[in-house]
Design a protein around this motif. Structure first.
Motif, PDB file in Angstrom:
ATOM      1  N   PHE A 236       0.829  -1.210   0.000  1.00  0.00           N
ATOM      2  CA  PHE A 236       0.000   0.000   0.000  1.00  0.00           C
ATOM      3  C   PHE A 236       0.863   1.260   0.000  1.00  0.00           C
ATOM      4  CE2 PHE A 236      -1.505   3.036   3.322  1.00  0.00           C
ATOM      5  CZ  PHE A 236      -2.392   3.759   2.542  1.00  0.00           C
ATOM      6  N   GLU A 237       1.945   1.270   0.786  1.00  0.00           N
ATOM      7  CA  GLU A 237       2.799   2.460   0.876  1.00  0.00           C
ATOM      8  C   GLU A 237       3.426   2.834  -0.467  1.00  0.00           C
ATOM      9  OE1 GLU A 237       4.451   2.534   5.473  1.00  0.00           O
ATOM     10  OE2 GLU A 237       5.744   1.754   3.887  1.00  0.00           O
ATOM     11  N   VAL A 238       3.625   1.832  -1.334  1.00  0.00           N
ATOM     12  CA  VAL A 238       4.236   2.113  -2.642  1.00  0.00           C
ATOM     13  C   VAL A 238       3.206   2.070  -3.765  1.00  0.00           C
ATOM     14  CG1 VAL A 238       6.572   1.461  -1.991  1.00  0.00           C
ATOM     15  CG2 VAL A 238       5.006  -0.300  -2.808  1.00  0.00           C
ATOM     16  N   ASN A 239       1.927   2.165  -3.389  1.00  0.00           N
ATOM     17  CA  ASN A 239       0.824   2.286  -4.341  1.00  0.00           C
ATOM     18  C   ASN A 239       0.738   1.102  -5.303  1.00  0.00           C
ATOM     19  OD1 ASN A 239      -1.381   3.524  -5.671  1.00  0.00           O
ATOM     20  ND2 ASN A 239      -0.019   4.475  -7.169  1.00  0.00           N
ATOM     21  N   LEU A 240       0.876  -0.113  -4.772  1.00  0.00           N
ATOM     22  CA  LEU A 240       0.636  -1.310  -5.566  1.00  0.00           C
ATOM     23  C   LEU A 240      -0.778  -1.783  -5.250  1.00  0.00           C
ATOM     24  CD1 LEU A 240       4.074  -3.119  -5.121  1.00  0.00           C
ATOM     25  CD2 LEU A 240       3.234  -1.904  -7.143  1.00  0.00           C
ATOM     26  N   PRO A 241      -1.603  -2.024  -6.266  1.00  0.00           N
ATOM     27  CA  PRO A 241      -3.020  -2.315  -6.029  1.00  0.00           C
ATOM     28  C   PRO A 241      -3.266  -3.710  -5.472  1.00  0.00           C
ATOM     29  CG  PRO A 241      -2.513  -2.537  -8.354  1.00  0.00           C
ATOM     30  CD  PRO A 241      -1.279  -1.999  -7.706  1.00  0.00           C
ATOM     31  N   LEU A 242      -4.378  -3.851  -4.786  1.00  0.00           N
ATOM     32  CA  LEU A 242      -4.840  -5.148  -4.304  1.00  0.00           C
ATOM     33  C   LEU A 242      -6.196  -5.431  -4.945  1.00  0.00           C
ATOM     34  CD1 LEU A 242      -4.656  -7.608  -2.347  1.00  0.00           C
ATOM     35  CD2 LEU A 242      -5.858  -6.193  -0.662  1.00  0.00           C
ATOM     36  N   TYR A 243      -6.313  -6.591  -5.596  1.00  0.00           N
ATOM     37  CA  TYR A 243      -7.591  -6.929  -6.213  1.00  0.00           C
ATOM     38  C   TYR A 243      -8.658  -7.051  -5.123  1.00  0.00           C
ATOM     39  CZ  TYR A 243     -11.099  -8.766  -9.314  1.00  0.00           C
ATOM     40  OH  TYR A 243     -12.261  -8.902 -10.039  1.00  0.00           O
ATOM     41  N   GLY A 244      -9.814  -6.453  -5.389  1.00  0.00           N
ATOM     42  CA  GLY A 244     -10.872  -6.398  -4.385  1.00  0.00           C
ATOM     43  C   GLY A 244     -10.885  -5.072  -3.639  1.00  0.00           C
ATOM     44  N   ASN A 245      -9.786  -4.323  -3.746  1.00  0.00           N
ATOM     45  CA  ASN A 245      -9.701  -2.984  -3.165  1.00  0.00           C
ATOM     46  C   ASN A 245      -9.597  -1.929  -4.268  1.00  0.00           C
ATOM     47  OD1 ASN A 245      -9.187  -4.787  -0.962  1.00  0.00           O
ATOM     48  ND2 ASN A 245      -8.224  -3.121   0.169  1.00  0.00           N
ATOM     49  N   GLU A 246      -8.404  -1.849  -4.889  1.00  0.00           N
ATOM     50  CA  GLU A 246      -8.198  -0.846  -5.946  1.00  0.00           C
ATOM     51  C   GLU A 246      -8.595  -1.350  -7.332  1.00  0.00           C
ATOM     52  OE1 GLU A 246      -6.647   0.307  -2.453  1.00  0.00           O
ATOM     53  OE2 GLU A 246      -5.617  -1.352  -3.468  1.00  0.00           O
ATOM     54  N   LEU A 247      -8.846  -2.631  -7.462  1.00  0.00           N
ATOM     55  CA  LEU A 247      -9.278  -3.235  -8.722  1.00  0.00           C
ATOM     56  C   LEU A 247     -10.410  -4.204  -8.435  1.00  0.00           C
ATOM     57  CD1 LEU A 247      -5.831  -4.133 -10.355  1.00  0.00           C
ATOM     58  CD2 LEU A 247      -7.454  -2.462 -11.259  1.00  0.00           C
ATOM     59  N   SER A 248     -11.347  -4.300  -9.378  1.00  0.00           N
ATOM     60  CA  SER A 248     -12.431  -5.279  -9.232  1.00  0.00           C
ATOM     61  C   SER A 248     -13.159  -5.377 -10.563  1.00  0.00           C
ATOM     62  CB  SER A 248     -13.410  -4.859  -8.123  1.00  0.00           C
ATOM     63  OG  SER A 248     -14.219  -3.782  -8.554  1.00  0.00           O
ATOM     64  N   ASP A 249     -14.206  -6.199 -10.585  1.00  0.00           N
ATOM     65  CA  ASP A 249     -14.984  -6.317 -11.818  1.00  0.00           C
ATOM     66  C   ASP A 249     -15.738  -5.029 -12.138  1.00  0.00           C
ATOM     67  OD1 ASP A 249     -16.906  -6.434  -9.839  1.00  0.00           O
ATOM     68  OD2 ASP A 249     -17.645  -8.423 -10.367  1.00  0.00           O
ATOM     69  N   SER A 250     -15.816  -4.108 -11.170  1.00  0.00           N
ATOM     70  CA  SER A 250     -16.504  -2.835 -11.414  1.00  0.00           C
ATOM     71  C   SER A 250     -15.546  -1.646 -11.418  1.00  0.00           C
ATOM     72  CB  SER A 250     -17.593  -2.610 -10.357  1.00  0.00           C
ATOM     73  OG  SER A 250     -17.021  -2.548  -9.065  1.00  0.00           O
ATOM     74  N   ILE A 251     -14.237  -1.901 -11.341  1.00  0.00           N
ATOM     75  CA  ILE A 251     -13.233  -0.834 -11.393  1.00  0.00           C
ATOM     76  C   ILE A 251     -12.279  -1.147 -12.540  1.00  0.00           C
ATOM     77  CG2 ILE A 251     -11.394   0.403 -10.175  1.00  0.00           C
ATOM     78  CD1 ILE A 251     -12.653  -0.548  -7.527  1.00  0.00           C
ATOM     79  N   THR A 252     -12.148  -0.243 -13.485  1.00  0.00           N
ATOM     80  CA  THR A 252     -11.295  -0.499 -14.649  1.00  0.00           C
ATOM     81  C   THR A 252      -9.843  -0.132 -14.335  1.00  0.00           C
ATOM     82  OG1 THR A 252     -11.367   1.703 -15.678  1.00  0.00           O
ATOM     83  CG2 THR A 252     -13.250   0.233 -16.091  1.00  0.00           C
TER      84      THR A 252
END
Length: 368
Positions: A236-252
């Motif tokens: 998180f501190e280096v802005n790496l995404p986590l699926y289900g948080n920053e990415l999902s089937d409703s977030i491009t």
């Protein structure tokens, strides 16, 4: 935690004082000594992660490259043999099936690393989109273990256990059939912490032996076993995404700020038309970074407001162990995404002041 899946290292966790949780149907250690000391160990020395819950798919056949190209938004055609890339894999509407790591062994053989929560979904998606491509898709997740050693001392520690010069492995490349403690492994240099480090893939029967030998080898350097809690604060501190948080089937990927990994100029891939349209119009939402100005820790799912109007939600939030600040990522209306914009986060019913800041909270220390 009956009925949960377990990695090959499950019986070793107790020896190191692991606190277990249910993570995506797996019984996994959230921490050993504690999230803060584990986080600091990776930033300052080294940490060892069991990430064997991650999934792996083996793609072989004369159409392997074209098949992978159709699945992903990034461009696998530019890869050398044994080179690696990060990429989203999208639905036709641009939502994300998963974000994955793609290893190219050669044009007819690829190795895909997929998120633990998405293994069955991802494999089904690949099979459903096999079409006329001449490829074989094999889910090899249950036969592969993955350990990750991360931190400034990672190379020094792992070098003690192999005769191969680790300094020759470039960032986002791998070496196959390497001996580590006499066991055949694949070693790659990517990472999910912002620090230099390696992933070690091997057969399930080698799990405990490799885990114990690496921890023994790194005792002098201060290596620690690391749980999922510190893994999350580190990424998180280096802005790496986590699926289900920053990415999902409703977030491009474009909303998530991952446009660099979406190659809209390559030939057709699943989701291309939707992403082209969104790129042209501009995403209505964006993932932003923010820092709390009032006292309070933001958490996943908390409402973000401008005045009294809800404009989005927190995707990840913590008190940063490295920075000593309460910071977060949030998916919000793009109108409010400019750096310096004042926003509010609803923390336990109270509106607390925050400010939009650069998402790169902490500088990455990868070996380039």
């Amino acid at each position: 935690m009956e009925g949960l899946k377990k990695t090959a290292l499950f019986n070793s966790y107790g020896k190191y004082g692991a606190k277990m949780i249910d993570f995506a149907g797996w019984s996994m250690p959230v921490q050993f000594e504690g999230i803060i000391p584990e986080h600091r160990a990776v930033r300052e020395k080294a940490g060892l992660f069991d990430v064997s819950h991650m999934g792996e798919a083996d793609i072989r056949g004369k159409d392997a490259l074209n098949f992978v190209q159709n699945l992903i938004t990034n461009d696998a055609a530019v890869l050398e043999d044994n080179q690696i890339l990060y990429t989203p894999m999208c639905y036709p509407d641009g939502g994300v099936v998963d974000d994955i790591i793609v290893y190219k062994f050669d044009d007819e053989h690829f190795f895909l690393v997929i998120n633990a929560a998405n293994i069955e979904k991802d494999i089904s998606w690949m099979l459903d989109n096999k079409g006329g491509f001449d490829v074989d898709i094999e889910n090899i997740s249950s036969s592969v273990i993955q350990l990750a050693i991360q931190g400034p001392e990672a190379q020094n520690i792992l070098q003690k256990l192999t005769d191969v010069n680790l300094g020759e492995i470039k960032f986002f490349f791998c070496r196959r059939d390497m001996p580590v403690c006499g066991k055949k492994c694949m070693i790659s240099r990517t990472g999910y912490t912002g620090e230099d480090g390696f992933e070690i893939y091997s057969s399930v029967e080698n799990a405990e032996y490799l885990w114990n030998r690496i921890l023994e080898a790194g005792r002098k350097e201060g290596i620690k076993p690391i749980g999922l809690g510190a893994r999350d604060t580190l990424r998180f501190e280096v802005n790496l995404p986590l699926y289900g948080n920053e990415l999902s089937d409703s977030i491009t990927p474009l909303e998530a700020g991952l446009g660099f990994f979406v190659k809209l100029d390559k030939k057709n891939f699943i989701g291309k038309e939707a992403l082209l349209k969104q790129k042209k119009e501009g995403p209505a939402r964006k993932i932003i970074g923010f820092e709390m100005k009032d006292r309070g820790i933001p958490r996943h799912g908390y409402e973000v407001l401008a005045g009294y109007k809800k404009i989005g939600e927190v995707t990840t939030g913590y008190r940063s162990p490295s920075l000593g600040k309460n910071i977060g990522l949030a998916l919000i209306n793009s109108k409010y995404s400019k750096l310096g914009t004042e926003i509010f986060v609803k923390v336990r019913g109270k509106l607390l002041k925050a400010e939009v800041v650069d998402k790169k909270f902490y500088k990455k220390n990868y070996k380039k």
